[in-house]
Design an enzyme around this catalytic site. Structure first.
Site, PDB file in Angstrom:
ATOM      1  N   LEU A 153       0.849  -1.205  -1.492  1.00 54.65           N
ATOM      2  CA  LEU A 153       0.826  -1.721  -2.866  1.00 54.65           C
ATOM      3  C   LEU A 153       0.284  -3.143  -2.843  1.00 54.65           C
ATOM      4  O   LEU A 153       0.522  -3.887  -1.889  1.00 54.65           O
ATOM      5  CB  LEU A 153       2.237  -1.733  -3.458  1.00 54.65           C
ATOM      6  CG  LEU A 153       2.875  -0.384  -3.819  1.00 54.65           C
ATOM      7  CD1 LEU A 153       4.368  -0.578  -4.082  1.00 54.65           C
ATOM      8  CD2 LEU A 153       2.208   0.228  -5.034  1.00 54.65           C
ATOM      9  N   ASP A 154      -0.432  -3.534  -3.893  1.00 54.13           N
ATOM     10  CA  ASP A 154      -0.892  -4.912  -4.016  1.00 54.13           C
ATOM     11  C   ASP A 154       0.323  -5.846  -4.093  1.00 54.13           C
ATOM     12  O   ASP A 154       1.410  -5.422  -4.507  1.00 54.13           O
ATOM     13  CB  ASP A 154      -1.735  -5.093  -5.286  1.00 54.13           C
ATOM     14  CG  ASP A 154      -3.075  -4.384  -5.191  1.00 54.13           C
ATOM     15  OD1 ASP A 154      -3.519  -4.114  -4.062  1.00 54.13           O
ATOM     16  OD2 ASP A 154      -3.664  -4.085  -6.251  1.00 54.13           O
ATOM     17  N   PRO A 155       0.156  -7.128  -3.731  1.00 56.84           N
ATOM     18  CA  PRO A 155       1.273  -8.072  -3.839  1.00 56.84           C
ATOM     19  C   PRO A 155       1.884  -8.114  -5.236  1.00 56.84           C
ATOM     20  O   PRO A 155       3.100  -8.259  -5.382  1.00 56.84           O
ATOM     21  CB  PRO A 155       0.624  -9.416  -3.474  1.00 56.84           C
ATOM     22  CG  PRO A 155      -0.486  -9.046  -2.547  1.00 56.84           C
ATOM     23  CD  PRO A 155      -1.028  -7.738  -3.086  1.00 56.84           C
ATOM     24  N   LEU A 156       1.047  -7.985  -6.278  1.00 56.44           N
ATOM     25  CA  LEU A 156       1.539  -8.004  -7.647  1.00 56.44           C
ATOM     26  C   LEU A 156       2.464  -6.826  -7.929  1.00 56.44           C
ATOM     27  O   LEU A 156       3.405  -6.925  -8.711  1.00 56.44           O
ATOM     28  CB  LEU A 156       0.355  -7.982  -8.624  1.00 56.44           C
ATOM     29  CG  LEU A 156       0.665  -7.780 -10.111  1.00 56.44           C
ATOM     30  CD1 LEU A 156       1.355  -9.015 -10.672  1.00 56.44           C
ATOM     31  CD2 LEU A 156      -0.608  -7.484 -10.901  1.00 56.44           C
ATOM     32  N   ALA A 157       2.200  -5.694  -7.286  1.00 56.21           N
ATOM     33  CA  ALA A 157       2.918  -4.459  -7.578  1.00 56.21           C
ATOM     34  C   ALA A 157       4.240  -4.368  -6.833  1.00 56.21           C
ATOM     35  O   ALA A 157       4.450  -4.996  -5.798  1.00 56.21           O
ATOM     36  CB  ALA A 157       2.037  -3.258  -7.225  1.00 56.21           C
TER      37      ALA A 157
END
Length: 403
Positions: free
Chosen positions: A75-79
């Site tokens: 997952l992306d850091p934002l997610a």
């Protein structure tokens, strides 16, 4: 201790760093002590047969060994949300989660701005009108994306072209050697949170324009970069069949782009919210789906929150661990539960298992704690009594000094 588990990754940390933390926690736990010893013994035996390894290097290599771990899609850091993790031989079972399973995401986006990355971590590309968007229009737009659909991966992704990351072309303002190949994905369902549609009470701050060396918003350059703005807007084959048009015949949607040369910000200080869940196939970019949804509304959108709530049969709140389960709970509780998950897979209800184990073992742990407290009190009392005796009875040396 070999198998598959699911764990919840929080927002704000890269998947690799989060998995490194998990690997360290499990490696140095008593639950994996025997497995780690067996690994080290085997590795030492293997290295001893290679003459190029000195004893010192072998000892260092073996000492630094950690349990084997892999993932079933980052997952992306934002997610935030579900990460599928394979332990030991369980890493061999991860391919299904990487390419062959459905995923469900809950996402929030702000309407009126498009960005280089499709989310809040990118730079502003365009600013678009939002005044014309209605709740009914949002609901009607859903069917345009449900079904078999082509999707262009974001330019800011891990994909490469001629050995060079796509985002390098974008940053340099250079055209791509060829168009990014659209991929076939499937969107099984999209549900809109109607109560949140166009809400202004969400707490997400609007992105602010970055200025270039001339004091002008950067988007007036980025908006004219064809590398960033030439991706087509695809609709699902089921929707196209319903309206009786081919993809090429669909009228172009006017996205009401504001001039990037304007000094005043034409958008309101709080942008309207788009909140939905999407059940999709592997390989689907939610950032792209959100961005395309905004374009289909005659505007734009960028993602501000993303949660992977389900992957295959692993679901948040049901059979997904949290890091705190391993760092704050007793290993004698989470160890057997983890072993059960390795054995029975996604059918294990973690909340129920933790409750049952805590009820059974809780009194034992309390008794142990009481015993430790009593021992500590006895030790303290003995120490105090010893100090009192030492104070009351002078040593031979002190008596001689007095004499």
């Amino acid at each position: 201790m070999n198998g598959i588990l699911a764990i919840e990754k929080p927002s704000g940390i890269a998947s690799t760093k989060f998995l490194d933390k998990l690997q360290n926690v499990l490696t140095f736990s008593e639950v994996f002590e025997n497995d780690l010893k067996a690994m080290k013994d085997l590795k030492k035996k293997q290295l001893m047969t290679d003459t190029k390894w000195s004893q010192q290097k072998i000892d260092t290599r073996v000492k630094n060994l950690k349990i084997k771990m892999g993932h079933g899609g980052t997952l992306d850091p934002l997610a935030s949300g579900i990460l599928i993790v394979g332990i030991g031989s369980g890493t061999k079972k991860l391919q299904h989660y990487l390419t062959g399973c459905n995923k469900t995401y809950e996402t929030k986006a702000l309407l009126g701005i498009s960005t280089t990355t499709g989310d809040s971590e990118g730079e502003i590309l365009t600013k678009n009108s939002v005044d014309h968007i209605t709740k009914d229009q949002i609901e009607e737009t859903v069917e345009k994306f449900v079904g078999d659909i082509k999707q262009t991966p974001p330019i800011f992704s891990a994909l490469k072209m001629n050995g060079k990351p796509l985002y390098d072309y974008a940053r340099e303002g250079k055209p791509l050697p060829r168009a990014i190949k659209a991929r076939d994905v499937k969107v099984y369902d999209i549900k809109v949170f109607s109560e949140d549609s166009l809400s202004l009470e969400h707490g997400f701050e609007k992105l602010v324009s970055q200025l270039d060396d001339n004091g002008k918003p950067k988007e007036h350059q980025l908006a004219n970069n064809p590398t960033l703005n030439d991706s087509p807007l695809f609709f699902s084959s089921q929707y196209l069949e319903k309206i009786g048009l081919s993809q090429e015949e669909v009228p172009k949607i006017d996205t009401h782009i504001f001039s990037s040369e304007d000094s005043a910000d034409p958008l309101p200080p709080i942008l309207p919210l788009l909140h939905l869940t999407a059940d999709v196939s592997s390989g689907t970019y939610i950032r792209s789906l959100v961005s395309d949804f905004g374009r289909a509304l005659g505007s734009s959108a960028y993602m501000v929150e993303l949660i992977r709530v389900k992957q295959s049969n692993w679901e948040l709140g049901k059979n997904v661990f949290k890091m705190e389960d391993f760092t704050e709970r007793d290993p004698r509780i989470w160890g057997p539960i983890l072993m059960k998950v390795f054995k029975d897979g996604d059918s294990v209800n973690l909340e129920e298992e933790f409750r049952n184990f805590t009820e059974k073992l809780g009194p034992l742990f309390e008794k142990e704690a009481e015993g430790k407290e009593e021992t500590a009190e006895d030790d303290k009392k003995g120490q105090e009594e010893g100090e009192a005796v030492a104070t009351a009875v002078p040593s031979k040396r002190s008596i001689e000094d007095v004499e």
